[in-house]
Motif scaffolding. Sequence first.
Motif, short mmCIF file in Angstrom:
data_model
loop_
_atom_site.label_atom_id
_atom_site.label_comp_id
_atom_site.label_asym_id
_atom_site.label_seq_id
_atom_site.Cartn_x
_atom_site.Cartn_y
_atom_site.Cartn_z
N ASN A 198 -28.13 -16.73 -0.83
CA ASN A 198 -27.02 -16.00 -0.20
C ASN A 198 -26.01 -15.52 -1.24
O ASN A 198 -25.32 -14.53 -1.05
CB ASN A 198 -26.30 -16.89 0.82
N VAL A 199 -25.93 -16.24 -2.34
CA VAL A 199 -25.06 -15.84 -3.46
C VAL A 199 -25.85 -14.91 -4.38
O VAL A 199 -27.07 -14.77 -4.26
CB VAL A 199 -24.57 -17.07 -4.24
N HIS A 200 -25.16 -14.30 -5.32
CA HIS A 200 -25.85 -13.42 -6.25
C HIS A 200 -25.37 -13.67 -7.67
O HIS A 200 -24.34 -14.30 -7.93
CB HIS A 200 -25.69 -11.94 -5.88
N GLY A 201 -26.14 -13.17 -8.62
CA GLY A 201 -25.82 -13.36 -10.02
C GLY A 201 -24.70 -12.47 -10.50
O GLY A 201 -24.32 -11.50 -9.83
N VAL A 202 -24.15 -12.79 -11.66
CA VAL A 202 -23.09 -12.00 -12.27
C VAL A 202 -23.39 -11.87 -13.76
O VAL A 202 -23.58 -12.86 -14.46
CB VAL A 202 -21.69 -12.64 -12.07
N THR A 203 -23.44 -10.64 -14.25
CA THR A 203 -23.62 -10.40 -15.67
C THR A 203 -22.68 -9.28 -16.08
O THR A 203 -22.06 -8.61 -15.25
CB THR A 203 -25.06 -9.97 -16.02
N HIS A 204 -22.57 -9.06 -17.37
CA HIS A 204 -21.77 -7.97 -17.89
C HIS A 204 -22.37 -6.61 -17.59
O HIS A 204 -21.78 -5.58 -17.86
CB HIS A 204 -21.59 -8.13 -19.39
N LEU A 205 -23.60 -6.61 -17.02
CA LEU A 205 -24.26 -5.35 -16.66
C LEU A 205 -23.81 -4.85 -15.30
O LEU A 205 -24.05 -3.70 -14.96
CB LEU A 205 -25.79 -5.55 -16.65
N ASN A 206 -23.17 -5.75 -14.50
CA ASN A 206 -22.78 -5.38 -13.13
C ASN A 206 -21.72 -4.30 -13.13
O ASN A 206 -20.86 -4.25 -13.99
CB ASN A 206 -22.25 -6.61 -12.40
#
Length: 303
Positions: free
Chosen positions: A295-303
């Motif tokens: 239900n959660v999602h990832g976070v990167t500097h590409l977002n």
Amino acid sequence: MKKGKRHFFTTFLFSTMILSISAQKTPLIADGAEITLVASDYKFTEGPAVDKEGNVFFTDQPNDRIIKWSVVDGSVSVFMEPSGRANGLYFDRQGNLVACADEKFQLWRIDPKKNVTVLVDGFEGKNLNGPNDLWIDLKGGTYFTDPFYKRDYWERTEKDIQNERVYYLTPDMDKIKIVANDFERPNGIVGSPDGKILYVSDIGAKKTYSYSISEDGYLTNKQLFADMGSDGMTLDNQGNVYLTGNGVTVFNSMGEQIQHIPIDQKWTANVTFGGKDQKTLFITAMNSLYTLQMNVHGVTHLN
């Protein structure tokens, strides 16, 4: 209503509201989701990294190759072979895959056409121990861990550098700084999306620490985050930290364990979010790659 009763009633409502909010909090794992085996044709999987499209690249480290999972059709294929015995991977904002090239004790930048540029080739005239995992910050600087794991494909048998450290390669690729020096064996590493906190696992001491990141890239304010080491790690959009080893163990931003995801393998090496919406958790464990819908999602500097 009397003051005492009013105070009790207000406290009761507030407590009930907090309990209600807590009860309604969305679970991390999607309803009905189960661990899915994607592929198991490898010797030891490591280093998953996601690109801008949601494709996930990971290493089959002993077999000296990088594998690509396609966001289009879910297929897996060899992206690059040989690959410098790549271990940890991470994408920069230009779409290059940065790899810890364990065979050469180097840090590589691999462009989309598979051209290789050596970014780091030693420190102060000595071979590194063996870059293992990395994280790229908002400025384009790279933090990487340098533990010593003796490999049977190396000619050397001893360390050139005694300390097992965390280094920082500046955004201009011109300077390498020692930013943390007091580890038994540093391994997994990841930073917060705002670039303010760096998490580093000392797998040798079975601890994971958090650091504040200074403007110049140096680390300050070392704090014990969890009494657990980790081979690799990732973050989700709620600030939860995912550690590996015995399955995947999830800690909230306060360092409290909130979830354990068992994996039917002896060892879970690494983890990342991928897929089109980055709501799929990709888990590398022994000879296999697994996924789990979240239900959660990832976070990167590409977002």
